[in-house]
Write an enzyme that holds these catalytic residues in place. Structure first.
Site, PDB file in Angstrom:
ATOM      1  N   GLY A  53       0.917  -1.207  -0.159  1.00 12.01           N
ATOM      2  CA  GLY A  53       0.048   0.203   0.022  1.00 12.01           C
ATOM      3  C   GLY A  53       1.003   1.272   0.207  1.00 12.01           C
ATOM      4  O   GLY A  53       1.888   1.101  -0.135  1.00 12.01           O
ATOM      5  N   LYS A  58       8.946   0.541   4.827  1.00 12.58           N
ATOM      6  CA  LYS A  58       8.212   1.643   4.789  1.00 12.58           C
ATOM      7  C   LYS A  58       9.180   2.955   4.610  1.00 12.58           C
ATOM      8  O   LYS A  58      10.171   2.973   5.158  1.00 12.58           O
ATOM      9  CB  LYS A  58       7.372   2.110   6.246  1.00 12.58           C
ATOM     10  CG  LYS A  58       6.571   3.305   5.838  1.00 12.58           C
ATOM     11  CD  LYS A  58       5.908   3.551   7.458  1.00 12.58           C
ATOM     12  CE  LYS A  58       5.336   5.060   7.495  1.00 12.58           C
ATOM     13  NZ  LYS A  58       5.006   5.343   8.738  1.00 12.58           N
ATOM     14  N   ASP A  83      -1.775  10.788  18.059  1.00 13.74           N
ATOM     15  CA  ASP A  83      -2.488  10.551  16.793  1.00 13.74           C
ATOM     16  C   ASP A  83      -3.192   9.218  16.851  1.00 13.74           C
ATOM     17  O   ASP A  83      -3.050   8.328  15.709  1.00 13.74           O
ATOM     18  CB  ASP A  83      -1.588  10.806  15.598  1.00 13.74           C
ATOM     19  CG  ASP A  83      -2.421  10.843  14.273  1.00 13.74           C
ATOM     20  OD1 ASP A  83      -3.646  11.290  14.367  1.00 13.74           O
ATOM     21  OD2 ASP A  83      -1.893  10.651  13.106  1.00 13.74           O
TER      22      ASP A  83
END
Length: 736
Positions: free
Chosen positions: A439, A460, A560
């Site tokens: 993704g 990532k 977050d």
């Protein structure tokens, strides 16, 4: 030329702006934005055929509806979402068609599902976003298109399906292929949901069907309904699928008017005063579902093309995932430039091809000296020159890599003992040259890899590190590397010898909780999620956050917390992730500043004071809890989901109407209420009234134990529902 009524909303908005006042047109209702050509109130606020009414629905509050002739609040069509670009769509709730029978097979009631939502002809039922479902045990249901004259049939098309059941064990949850449930695609051009339902004639007898007293038919958004045998085979007094049920459905809309015209006709001189595409950077697109047209912003712009200056320039440089640039990015009006920095060049377009260093001057000098020598000297010196050139290039490359590594914080991270440092070549081998994408993150793609010991990992791309962001990047890596907890996503290592640092994490096979709850896309079916699994996800997530707050040195706040930052491994074990906004508590302080997370989950105290405390994570987690038990999105601004739960508990002292049907068995309503009550405690406006994360985790564990004990007792007493009449003790003394 006379001024068209379609221009009045634009003129009113301009006049209001010039006077320094707000727009006279209502721009939202019930948390739903109302963009022009839609509008509420005065006719000058909307284009003909696009009126929206804002009505009060009692405990639900204000909701936007499509007006229908002589309607009441019960018949009005609830609008869930309105979109003007890139596709013109409206998500609405429409009633389910039904017919019921007695044991003799005589029909006792029928509602064909007809709703006149298309008075001005602007809407069509989307054939790409919806599908037709039919539920029944001996049933034929179909819908038909526009009536025609002189054809072989009376209507332009028919579509439907047959559902039969020979045995009460035939229907199976999730299976909809003809046994109790069938579904088909629908053709374009459909303008209403009226169902033709066969009953008690010929082979369609409904006599002696006590186990299946009613047929149902509805058009629903793809992926928004999963068949359950209980929708069909329950008794009349305990049937989840009620005769007043509604289903979400996507409507396509277009500018059609009394005479549906194409883009070329709309732009002609005689029609220019009615032309809907008002922004200077807008374009016209012919509708594909029925006649007419709609508007979009041109490439490089986004916004509302139906109002003057509604299409705004996109800053492509702030969206590297969508608009790549391997050099220096410069935004232009409607586009962007990408050039290699001085001393670098690209073999192609820097938007697609990396920038590489040019040949060093020292190498050019050596090549110049050798040119012009004799052939013999060239042969003798050639090997030496090539060797020296290679060495110079290697040293230059090594120097550049060291500079990049140092820029990315290697000097400060080299002493982090738990952090493995990978080279780019090693990561290429681990990810098989990025062959398995997982993704996209906020800054680039994420790829799956396998270490030499067969450990699966996710690689990532982080953000670009600059002098201004170096401290934040180093702190993020240090924070993650020191946290060792089952419910914290483990950072295994990183690669710093690249322009954009690469972080190597443990692999979370199931993706994010956001994807599990709501699906990655509108056409994806949501994964079934039991109440036990939701308990485990909530408990694990709470324990991970509690560890951050209470058990790490100095303490860390996440800042977050949201479903998108809670990942799940193959066993649905939650992993708290994405620590880009996390802050270490400073000595003598219990708050931090200058943090901006997702507004839908943000503590309102931060909005007022600019201070973010550990109790701010508690507030965000309270919203996640409500999302877990309702499987509803949070909405925009101050969470619409929070408002709904507060409203129903103030009015009914239970959140039953908001709980996800998949887990809202009658005997489980008390425990779900307890979870909701715990969530609402986390959402207290006063920070000191909220429990600590450690207390939240403990309360969830106790609620699960209580629920399992009652479940076990229920099972051993052969379904004595009386065991569930009382709720478990409410944790009103929860610690702060």
């Amino acid at each position: 030329m006379a001024t068209s009524s379609s221009l009045l909303p634009v003129l009113l908005l301009l006049a209001a702006a010039a006077a320094g006042s707000s727009s006279p047109c209502q721009l939202s209702c019930g948390g739903v934005d109302i963009p022009y050509p839609f509008g509420i109130g005065d006719k000058s606020c909307f284009r003909e055929g696009f009126e929206i009414e804002c009505r009060n629905k009692g405990s639900t509050g204000d909701v936007p509806v499509l007006p229908v002739p002589d309607d009441t609040n019960d018949k009005a069509i609830w609008v869930l979402d309105l979109s003007v670009a890139p596709l013109p769509e409206a998500l609405v709730l429409l009633p389910v068609a039904w017919q019921c029978f007695d044991l003799a097979g005589k029909r006792t009631g029928i509602y064909p599902g007809d709703v006149n939502f298309n008075q001005q002809g602007v809407y069509r039922i989307s054939n790409t976003q919806n599908e037709l479902y039919v539920l029944g045990c001996n049933t034929l249901v179909y819908v038909k298109g526009v009536k025609i004259q002189g054809g072989r049939f009376n209507y332009s098309y028919y579509t439907g399906c047959v559902s039969v059941v020979n045995d009460t064990n035939d229907p199976q949850d999730g299976a909809c292929a003809g046994l109790g449930c069938c579904h088909v695609d629908i053709p374009p051009g459909l303008t209403d949901t009226t169902m033709s339902m066969w009953a008690n004639n010929g082979a369609w007898s409904h006599a002696n069907q006590s186990f299946c007293p009613c047929d149902y038919a509805f058009i629903v958004e793809r992926g928004n309904y999963t068949f359950r045998a209980s929708d069909l085979l329950q008794s009349n007094n305990n049937r989840p699928m009620e005769t007043d049920s509604t289903m979400p459905l996507v409507l396509d809309w277009a500018i059609r008017g009394n005479t549906s015209i194409s883009c070329s006709q709309a732009q002609a001189t005689e029609h220019v005063h009615e032309y809907a595409c008002r922004s200077i950077h807008s374009l016209c697109v012919n509708a594909t579902n029925g006649p007419g047209y709609f508007c979009n912003c041109t490439k490089g712009y986004e916004g509302n093309p139906y109002i003057v200056d509604g299409c705004k320039n996109i800053n492509e440089c702030k969206r590297p995932a969508e608009f790549p640039c391997h050099g220096k990015c410069q935004d232009n009006d409607g586009s962007y430039d990408c050039k290699c920095p001085p001393g670098y060049h690209s073999d192609g377009d820097p938007k697609e091809t990396p920038c590489n260093p040019k040949l060093p001057n020292s190498a050019k000098l050596i090549i110049g000296i050798t040119v012009g020598t004799s052939v013999l000297l060239f042969i003798i010196l050639g090997i030496g020159v090539c060797y020296m050139l290679k060495r110079i290039q290697q040293k230059e490359k090594e120097r550049q890599l060291e500079a990049i590594e140092k820029k990315n914080g290697s000097e400060r991270l080299k002493n982090v003992k738990t952090l493995l440092l990978f080279t780019k070549e090693e990561l290429d081998q681990i990810t098989n040259n990025n062959s398995v994408p997982l993704g996209k993150g906020g800054f680039g793609e994420i790829h799956k890899g396998t270490l030499s010991d067969k450990t699966e990992v996710a690689v990532k791309a982080s953000n670009q590190v600059t002098k201004a962001t170096l401290d934040e990047f180093v702190q993020e890596v240090e924070i993650q590397s020191r946290m060792m907890h089952r419910n914290i996503l483990k950072l295994l290592g990183c690669c710093l010898r690249v322009d954009v640092p690469l972080l190597v994490y443990e692999y979370a096979a199931k993706g994010s909780l956001q994807d599990i709850l709501h699906g990655k896309s509108s056409d994806q079916k949501r994964e079934p999620l039991t109440l036990r699994s939701r308990f485990d996800i909530a408990i694990g997530s709470a324990q991970g956050l509690a560890y951050m707050h209470s058990y790490t040195e100095n303490g860390i706040q996440h800042a977050d917390v949201k479903p998108g930052n809670i990942l799940l491994d193959g066993g649905l074990v939650p992993k708290i992730s994405d620590f880009g906004l996390s802050k270490v508590f400073k000595a003598g302080k219990d708050y931090t500043i200058n943090v901006v997370g997702c507004l839908a989950y943000m503590d309102p105290v931060y909005k007022d004071t600019g201070r973010l405390t550990p109790k701010s994570d508690v507030y965000s987690f309270g919203i996640v809890l409500l999302e877990l038990i309702s499987r509803k999105p949070v909405g925009n601004g101050e969470s619409n989901l929070v408002k709904q739960f507060k409203r129903v508990f103030e009015q009914d002292n239970t959140g039953k109407e908001l709980f996800d049907r998949d887990i809202a068995a009658e005997e489980d309503i008390p425990i779900l209420d307890e979870i909701a009550i715990l969530a609402l405690k986390c959402l207290k406006k006063k920070v000191e009234d909220r429990p600590a994360m450690v207390s939240v985790a403990s309360a969830l564990v106790m609620l699960k134990v209580s629920w399992e004990e009652k479940r076990q007792c229920f099972s051993s007493t052969s379904g004595n529902l009386g065991l569930f009449e009382g709720a478990p003790p409410r944790s009103d003394s929860l610690g702060k």
